[in-house]
Design an enzyme around this catalytic site. Sequence first.
Site, PDB file in Angstrom:
ATOM      1  N   GLU A 224      32.388  19.042  -1.949  1.00 26.85           N
ATOM      2  CA  GLU A 224      32.326  18.749  -0.659  1.00 26.85           C
ATOM      3  C   GLU A 224      30.956  19.117   0.109  1.00 26.85           C
ATOM      4  O   GLU A 224      30.945  20.125   1.040  1.00 26.85           O
ATOM      5  CB  GLU A 224      33.646  19.415   0.184  1.00 26.85           C
ATOM      6  CG  GLU A 224      34.784  19.091  -0.325  1.00 26.85           C
ATOM      7  CD  GLU A 224      35.840  19.690   0.743  1.00 26.85           C
ATOM      8  OE1 GLU A 224      35.630  20.267   1.892  1.00 26.85           O
ATOM      9  OE2 GLU A 224      37.194  19.204   0.227  1.00 26.85           O
TER      10      GLU A 224
ATOM     11  N   GLU B  12      41.509  17.693  -4.807  1.00 27.16           N
ATOM     12  CA  GLU B  12      42.288  18.760  -3.925  1.00 27.16           C
ATOM     13  C   GLU B  12      43.061  17.798  -3.037  1.00 27.16           C
ATOM     14  O   GLU B  12      42.550  16.707  -2.467  1.00 27.16           O
ATOM     15  CB  GLU B  12      41.200  19.455  -3.054  1.00 27.16           C
ATOM     16  CG  GLU B  12      40.618  20.536  -3.427  1.00 27.16           C
ATOM     17  CD  GLU B  12      39.609  21.341  -2.624  1.00 27.16           C
ATOM     18  OE1 GLU B  12      39.879  21.426  -1.438  1.00 27.16           O
ATOM     19  OE2 GLU B  12      38.402  21.766  -3.198  1.00 27.16           O
TER      20      GLU B  12
HETATM   21  C1  FCB Z   1      38.800  21.884   1.135  1.00 32.12           C
HETATM   22  C2  FCB Z   1      38.182  23.144   0.443  1.00 32.12           C
HETATM   23  C3  FCB Z   1      39.032  24.261  -0.133  1.00 32.12           C
HETATM   24  C4  FCB Z   1      39.841  24.540   0.772  1.00 32.12           C
HETATM   25  C5  FCB Z   1      40.662  23.240   1.343  1.00 32.12           C
HETATM   26  C6  FCB Z   1      41.873  23.762   2.339  1.00 32.12           C
HETATM   27  O1  FCB Z   1      37.909  21.414   2.348  1.00 32.12           O
HETATM   28  O2  FCB Z   1      37.480  22.388  -0.566  1.00 32.12           O
HETATM   29  O3  FCB Z   1      38.143  25.149  -0.418  1.00 32.12           O
HETATM   30  O4  FCB Z   1      39.477  25.270   1.879  1.00 32.12           O
HETATM   31  O5  FCB Z   1      39.775  22.605   2.131  1.00 32.12           O
END
Ligand code: FCB
Length: 469
Positions: A166, A374
């Site tokens: 990210e 994620e």
């Molecule tokens: C993302 C991050 C991760 C975590 C999630 C909830 O943006 O990559 O580290 O904080 O959100």
Amino acid sequence: MARSTAFPPGFLWGSATAAYQIEGASHTDGRTDSIWDTFARTPGAVYEGHDGSVACDHYHRYPEDVALMQQMGLGSYRFSVSWARVCPDGGPVNQAGLDFYSRLVDTLLEADIVPWLTLYHWDLPQALEEAGGWPSRDTAYRFVEYTGAVHDALGDRVRFWTTLNEPWCSAFLGYGNGHHAPGRTDGTDAVRAAHHLMLAHGLGVRELRERDSSLELGLTLNFADIEAASDSAADDDAARRMDGLANRYFLEPILTGKYPSDVLEDLGPLMPDDLVGEDDLDIISTPIDVLGVNYYFGQCVSGVDPAEATDAAERARAEDPSPNVGSEHVQVRPRDLPVTDMGWEVVPEGLRRLLIRLDTHYTRPAGVGLYVTENGAAYPDDPDEQGYVDDQDRIGYLRSHLEAVHAAVEAGVDVRGYFLWSLMDNYEWAFGYSKRFGMVRIDYESGTRTPKASATWYSHVATHGELPE
Ligand code: FCB
């Protein structure tokens, strides 16, 4: 009969974490400060001044954590390496730091779990921030040295390598509104940081590819599902701007070798003329194999008449720093939708739309495979006396999002795996330990790990390759 939600054979089921959020041991075996250690010490920056000095103590308890993943039948584990552990102060290699990751990788392989390594999940060595941080071009070259050091140690056992997690957050939350470390608030610095992060990515991919052409290489980007509040030209422009900065600003240079021209226009003078070197976009668009997709929420936005937008953005910027650099005037309009404990709107069909869009317009033409790296949710867990959490809300979130991934697979999208965020409760950045995303509960007093109902549910998914009835 219920519709089958069987996923293709070989679909990778995993969970994800990040170094600073779980490891603790922040000054053990030679590790020195990262920007998050320093930021956590800054009064008011992090919820109740929480820091990652102990976190889940994964540095010492990793065998137990790997055993939990093995019991759950997970096929892969996405973790990140702490740059400040491997190269304290951004300097020479610290063998003791590398040895930790080597032990972790061996333990994963013994448990038949595929290690998925992220080189940079937001924790720049503080010394490199003091030398200029990501707004300085030099940081990209330091990243390549660090990449080589990690590859020297783990290249024989790790196949999946992603450079960045990210970069939007690193650049625009770190240097734009300062909500994240290092907490700087300057739009131009944020734009510089974004470019140098992408340069670091491209240089890192080249370094790894030269060393071993058989590696699976890529990075993880965060995406949001953006909707315009109405069909007015003003709201349409706001949606275009947000989609541009949040979704296309990193994707297009990396996959097509060009910055999106509309976003460059939105940024105007915030993009310094001398920022992009002659070969930079060639480097940045070095071919990758996999794109990691992080997806959590949707957003509905409104704006102003496009002819007024530049002035409105400038005025908003002067009042309050925002991560939406160049589009600071855009407003988020809450909808009547369920939200998680983060206040994030739950929009599962946004994930299906996103995967189809990425596959059609970006990754398939580039021969790149998609992985959801994620997805998950924080809810205000309510443990019983044994520490057990019956987190039906989290299961509901996961189910709806996995149905969306399944629908994308059925639509022909080349999505090859899913990593649930997160294996266990952890340090949620500026929210400290107040937000819980784990399938496994952490009691931060004792360090005790207790799988929640969602762990049992997800274990079924991972072992059967389909959603339970
Ligand atoms: C993302 C991050 C991760 C975590 C999630 C909830 O943006 O990559 O580290 O904080 O959100």
